[in-house]
Design a protein around this motif. Structure first.
Motif, PDB file in Angstrom:
ATOM      1  N   GLY A 115     -13.994  15.740  14.507  1.00  0.00           N
ATOM      2  CA  GLY A 115     -13.125  17.092  14.064  1.00  0.00           C
ATOM      3  C   GLY A 115     -11.901  16.744  13.710  1.00  0.00           C
ATOM      4  N   VAL A 116     -11.038  15.546  14.018  1.00  0.00           N
ATOM      5  CA  VAL A 116      -9.932  15.556  13.576  1.00  0.00           C
ATOM      6  C   VAL A 116      -9.647  14.718  12.101  1.00  0.00           C
ATOM      7  N   ILE A 117     -10.717  14.215  11.579  1.00  0.00           N
ATOM      8  CA  ILE A 117     -10.808  13.594  10.299  1.00  0.00           C
ATOM      9  C   ILE A 117     -10.043  14.323   9.181  1.00  0.00           C
ATOM     10  N   PRO A 118     -10.890  15.707   8.824  1.00  0.00           N
ATOM     11  CA  PRO A 118     -10.389  16.318   7.797  1.00  0.00           C
ATOM     12  C   PRO A 118      -8.936  16.650   7.571  1.00  0.00           C
ATOM     13  N   LYS A 119      -8.549  16.851   8.552  1.00  0.00           N
ATOM     14  CA  LYS A 119      -6.918  17.297   8.483  1.00  0.00           C
ATOM     15  C   LYS A 119      -5.992  15.984   8.510  1.00  0.00           C
ATOM     16  N   ALA A 120      -6.635  14.893   8.984  1.00  0.00           N
ATOM     17  CA  ALA A 120      -6.114  13.674   8.823  1.00  0.00           C
ATOM     18  C   ALA A 120      -5.871  13.150   7.285  1.00  0.00           C
ATOM     19  N   ILE A 121      -7.246  13.496   6.694  1.00  0.00           N
ATOM     20  CA  ILE A 121      -7.011  13.064   5.247  1.00  0.00           C
ATOM     21  C   ILE A 121      -6.209  13.892   4.342  1.00  0.00           C
ATOM     22  N   ASP A 122      -6.072  15.079   4.624  1.00  0.00           N
ATOM     23  CA  ASP A 122      -5.214  15.992   3.954  1.00  0.00           C
ATOM     24  C   ASP A 122      -3.852  15.800   3.934  1.00  0.00           C
ATOM     25  N   ASP A 123      -3.357  15.493   5.410  1.00  0.00           N
ATOM     26  CA  ASP A 123      -2.147  15.271   5.774  1.00  0.00           C
ATOM     27  C   ASP A 123      -1.631  14.238   5.337  1.00  0.00           C
ATOM     28  N   TYR A 124      -2.507  12.959   5.297  1.00  0.00           N
ATOM     29  CA  TYR A 124      -2.166  11.665   4.639  1.00  0.00           C
ATOM     30  C   TYR A 124      -1.866  11.779   2.899  1.00  0.00           C
ATOM     31  N   TRP A 125      -2.652  12.528   2.390  1.00  0.00           N
ATOM     32  CA  TRP A 125      -2.108  12.841   0.872  1.00  0.00           C
ATOM     33  C   TRP A 125      -1.268  13.597   0.930  1.00  0.00           C
ATOM     34  N   GLN A 126      -0.771  14.559   1.769  1.00  0.00           N
ATOM     35  CA  GLN A 126       0.658  15.324   1.515  1.00  0.00           C
ATOM     36  C   GLN A 126       1.630  14.509   1.648  1.00  0.00           C
ATOM     37  N   PHE A 127       1.958  13.648   2.556  1.00  0.00           N
ATOM     38  CA  PHE A 127       2.838  12.711   2.764  1.00  0.00           C
ATOM     39  C   PHE A 127       2.943  11.591   1.797  1.00  0.00           C
ATOM     40  N   ARG A 128       1.836  11.309   1.082  1.00  0.00           N
ATOM     41  CA  ARG A 128       1.885  10.253   0.073  1.00  0.00           C
ATOM     42  C   ARG A 128       2.442  10.863  -1.172  1.00  0.00           C
ATOM     43  N   THR A 129       2.042  11.986  -1.380  1.00  0.00           N
ATOM     44  CA  THR A 129       2.416  12.608  -2.670  1.00  0.00           C
ATOM     45  C   THR A 129       3.973  12.953  -2.464  1.00  0.00           C
TER      46      THR A 129
ATOM     47  N   ASN B 130       8.379   8.802   6.953  1.00  0.00           N
ATOM     48  CA  ASN B 130       7.147   9.379   6.174  1.00  0.00           C
ATOM     49  C   ASN B 130       6.061   8.245   6.762  1.00  0.00           C
ATOM     50  N   PRO B 131       4.959   8.592   7.298  1.00  0.00           N
ATOM     51  CA  PRO B 131       3.911   7.614   7.692  1.00  0.00           C
ATOM     52  C   PRO B 131       3.564   6.704   6.594  1.00  0.00           C
ATOM     53  N   VAL B 132       3.387   7.107   5.528  1.00  0.00           N
ATOM     54  CA  VAL B 132       2.650   6.669   4.401  1.00  0.00           C
ATOM     55  C   VAL B 132       3.866   5.340   3.959  1.00  0.00           C
ATOM     56  N   TRP B 133       5.071   5.309   4.132  1.00  0.00           N
ATOM     57  CA  TRP B 133       6.058   4.448   3.647  1.00  0.00           C
ATOM     58  C   TRP B 133       5.887   3.538   4.583  1.00  0.00           C
ATOM     59  N   HIS B 134       5.496   3.598   5.738  1.00  0.00           N
ATOM     60  CA  HIS B 134       4.922   2.409   6.779  1.00  0.00           C
ATOM     61  C   HIS B 134       3.766   1.968   6.332  1.00  0.00           C
ATOM     62  N   LEU B 135       2.564   2.724   6.220  1.00  0.00           N
ATOM     63  CA  LEU B 135       0.988   2.375   5.953  1.00  0.00           C
ATOM     64  C   LEU B 135       1.112   1.583   4.585  1.00  0.00           C
ATOM     65  N   LEU B 136       1.850   1.912   3.507  1.00  0.00           N
ATOM     66  CA  LEU B 136       1.563   1.458   2.240  1.00  0.00           C
ATOM     67  C   LEU B 136       2.210  -0.124   2.425  1.00  0.00           C
ATOM     68  N   ARG B 137       3.102  -0.320   3.555  1.00  0.00           N
ATOM     69  CA  ARG B 137       3.787  -1.702   3.787  1.00  0.00           C
ATOM     70  C   ARG B 137       2.939  -2.438   4.843  1.00  0.00           C
ATOM     71  N   ALA B 138       2.087  -2.022   5.303  1.00  0.00           N
ATOM     72  CA  ALA B 138       1.389  -2.700   6.298  1.00  0.00           C
ATOM     73  C   ALA B 138       0.889  -4.320   6.278  1.00  0.00           C
ATOM     74  N   ASN B 139       0.474  -4.214   5.154  1.00  0.00           N
ATOM     75  CA  ASN B 139       0.164  -5.688   4.501  1.00  0.00           C
ATOM     76  C   ASN B 139       0.527  -5.976   3.063  1.00  0.00           C
ATOM     77  N   GLU B 140       1.600  -5.385   2.864  1.00  0.00           N
ATOM     78  CA  GLU B 140       2.374  -5.570   1.529  1.00  0.00           C
ATOM     79  C   GLU B 140       3.740  -5.781   1.662  1.00  0.00           C
ATOM     80  N   HIS B 141       4.477  -6.208   0.778  1.00  0.00           N
ATOM     81  CA  HIS B 141       6.129  -6.048   0.896  1.00  0.00           C
ATOM     82  C   HIS B 141       6.570  -5.422  -0.350  1.00  0.00           C
ATOM     83  N   HIS B 142       7.071  -4.085  -0.215  1.00  0.00           N
ATOM     84  CA  HIS B 142       7.360  -3.434  -1.154  1.00  0.00           C
ATOM     85  C   HIS B 142       8.419  -2.508  -0.778  1.00  0.00           C
ATOM     86  N   GLU B 143       9.367  -2.093  -1.582  1.00  0.00           N
ATOM     87  CA  GLU B 143      10.493  -1.110  -1.367  1.00  0.00           C
ATOM     88  C   GLU B 143      10.305   0.283  -1.503  1.00  0.00           C
TER      89      GLU B 143
END
Length: 538
Positions: free
Chosen positions: A333-347, A360-373
């Motif tokens: 039941g938590v999956i749909p909201k997690a998807i939409d919330d992720y994309w709001q933060f990414r946008t 922003n959680p996406v700042w961290h997640l996009l760096r989990a396995n990459e090195h970017h600024e």
């Protein structure tokens, strides 16, 4: 928004995001790093297959690792995924073939038991391979280290001698934590039986700590004097954990709330051994839909495979990111909201100031396995043309037999260049929505008949849509819906009641999307057909 290294470091030093809070504590101890790199560790017991708990621990540790690198301006780091495959097999897992083979080898180190799957040299080798495949699947940057290799190769010998040299002090730490019966058999070091190969839970006597010689009673009753080095013994769990920290030089390791006491005792032992307890976060455990602790035996949890059947990898990372010190329910039941919330933060990411980006959680997640600024991370600022919740409503109306092709034909009403190849992320979510609807939404949908003023309001909506051009915008359609709901003659106490009536009579659910967006996506003519079907029940 170009972010300089100095600006990033300055913001990282003051960030309240939990990975940076962890990194700040670690940086106080090691502001310049250390030769060979600051060592982060995550542990794994290979008696079973990797699961969502494995994923969350490696991901969260990686997030702290990347935050530390940002905070220190690029101090070198390493991540070790450690497998405790010298542990003795205590019981036969339910999900393996050839159980008799394992039953015959109970008590032996996992690395010295034949593989019941018949693919590897040992049961541990099989499960270790599954772990590496699992971590590689998500692109984690790590070094694999196994307990059996460390013991057998002599890598742990010096630390093990330290355990024997401080045998009494370690017993003083551990005995008060044990019950009376356990005290009688407890030993910090467990010898490997020369007769059976089993890991023995028996008292030992230290004969020569410097040489690593111990004495104990074997399973056949014989007194045995042998070396504890070179894989001839292993340490008890809490002692083993402490010895590993010291031997490998671990600087950071997080663990679950259920290991709080273990962490305290292991920290004391590490100090006795001349080392220190690593920095680390104690995280809360996942709960099921009823708020109860997840148990493998109960099967009341959600596997990573289940999440990825109905949601994206990014959404799983997003859900795991938030509030690690708070217990979270883990169910579909938590999956749909997690998807939409992720994309709001990414946008939102590219438009944010640096301090907001670091929160922003996406700042961290996009760096989990990459090195970017900052906003330059691949994917930052991408948008999802249609929210996942709206996709679910569309698929729900199309029914359990809906197809990918049918969904994309309707997306043409709403999305420019409505081609899966042009919107790969959306296409992935179309398939997730179809699966989620099939298994969880369609079986629960039940459209009710409109009553009282709802009937007249639906007639009014139908008449307004009949006059609307086919390409009317979602905002203008939303205005039409609003204006009808506001009319006193229909008797709605609030707009919420009007929207609730629309959801229940047209979509078959108690909650739903912005109706203007839904009508634009589904199409005006098909929506009028939904209204006609609802009015036919009145």
């Amino acid at each position: 928004m170009k972010i300089t290294q100095d600006a990033l470091i300055a913001a990282a030093r003051n960030s309240k995001a939990w990975p940076f809070q962890e990194a700040q504590r670690l940086a106080k101890r090691m502001p310049q790093g250390k030769p060979g790199g600051v060592l982060f560790e995550t542990g794994y017991g290979p008696s079973g297959l990797p699961h969502i708990g494995t994923f969350q621990e490696v991901l969260r540790t990686t997030l702290v690792r990347r935050a530390y690198e940002a905070l220190t301006g690029g101090a070198p780091t390493r991540l070790v995924a450690f497998s405790d495959d010298m542990d003795g097999l205590r019981k036969v897992p339910d999900n393996v073939p050839n159980k008799a083979l394992l039953e015959a080898n109970l008590g032996k180190p996992l690395s010295r038991i034949p593989d019941p799957f018949g693919k590897f040299e040992s049961f541990a080798a099989h499960n270790n391979a599954m772990l590496r495949d699992f971590l590689d699947r998500f692109g984690f940057d790590y070094e694999f280290v196994s307990s059996s290799d460390c013991y057998n190769s002599g890598r742990f010998d010096e630390a093990l001698k330290g355990v024997l040299a401080n045998f009494g002090a370690i017993m003083d730490i551990m005995l008060p934590t044990l019950g009376e019966e356990r005290r009688r058999t407890y030993s910090p070091v467990m010898p490997i039986s020369p007769s059976t190969g089993a890991v023995l839970q028996v008292p030992i006597e230290v004969v020569d700590a410097d040489a690593g010689i111990i004495r104990f009673t074997d399973e056949d009753g014989r007194q045995v004097e042998q070396s504890a080095l070179g894989g001839m013994a292993k340490c008890q769990w809490k002692v083993d954990w402490a010895m590993r920290w010291v031997a490998l030089g671990v600087d950071y390791e997080m663990y679950g709330k259920d290991l709080t006491d273990s962490g305290i005792q292991s920290g004391k032992i590490a100090r006795v051994l001349g080392g220190h307890k690593p920095e680390g976060l104690i995280y809360e455990l996942f709960l099921d839909a009823k708020g109860e602790k997840i148990s493998k035996s109960k099967g009341n949890g959600l596997s990573i495979e289940q999440w990825l059947e109905y949601g994206s990898e990014e959404s799983l990372g997003y859900y795991i990111f938030a509030n690690p010190k708070s217990a979270k329910q883990l169910h579909v039941g938590v999956i749909p909201k997690a998807i939409d919330d992720y994309w709001q933060f990414r946008t939102a990411l590219p438009t944010q100031d640096i301090d907001k980006q670091l929160g922003n959680p996406v700042w961290h997640l996009l760096r989990a396995n990459e090195h970017h600024e900052g906003a330059e991370a691949p994917g930052a600022g991408d948008t999802l043309p249609v929210p996942f919740s709206l996709l679910l409503n569309l698929v729900g109306v199309l029914g359990a037999g809906a197809t990918r092709e049918a969904v994309w034909s309707y997306l043409g009403n709403y999305v420019e260049d409505a081609d899966p190849a042009a919107h790969p992320a959306l296409d992935v979510l179309v398939m997730k929505a179809l699966a989620y609807n099939r298994d969880f939404v369609a079986p629960t949908l039940a459209k009710r008949a409109p009553v009282d003023g709802e009937v007249a309001a639906l007639w009014a909506l139908d008449a307004a849509l009949a006059e609307a051009p086919a390409d009317m915008s979602a905002e203008d359609l939303q205005t039409i819906v609003y204006e009808i709901g506001k009319q006193e003659e229909f008797g709605f106490e609030s707009l919420r009641d009007w929207f609730k009536a629309l959801y229940e009579t047209l979509l078959g659910s108690e909650q739903g999307p912005r109706m203007g967006s839904f009508i634009a996506l589904y199409g005006i003519a098909p929506t009028r057909q939904l209204i006609a079907e609802a009015l036919a029940k009145a």
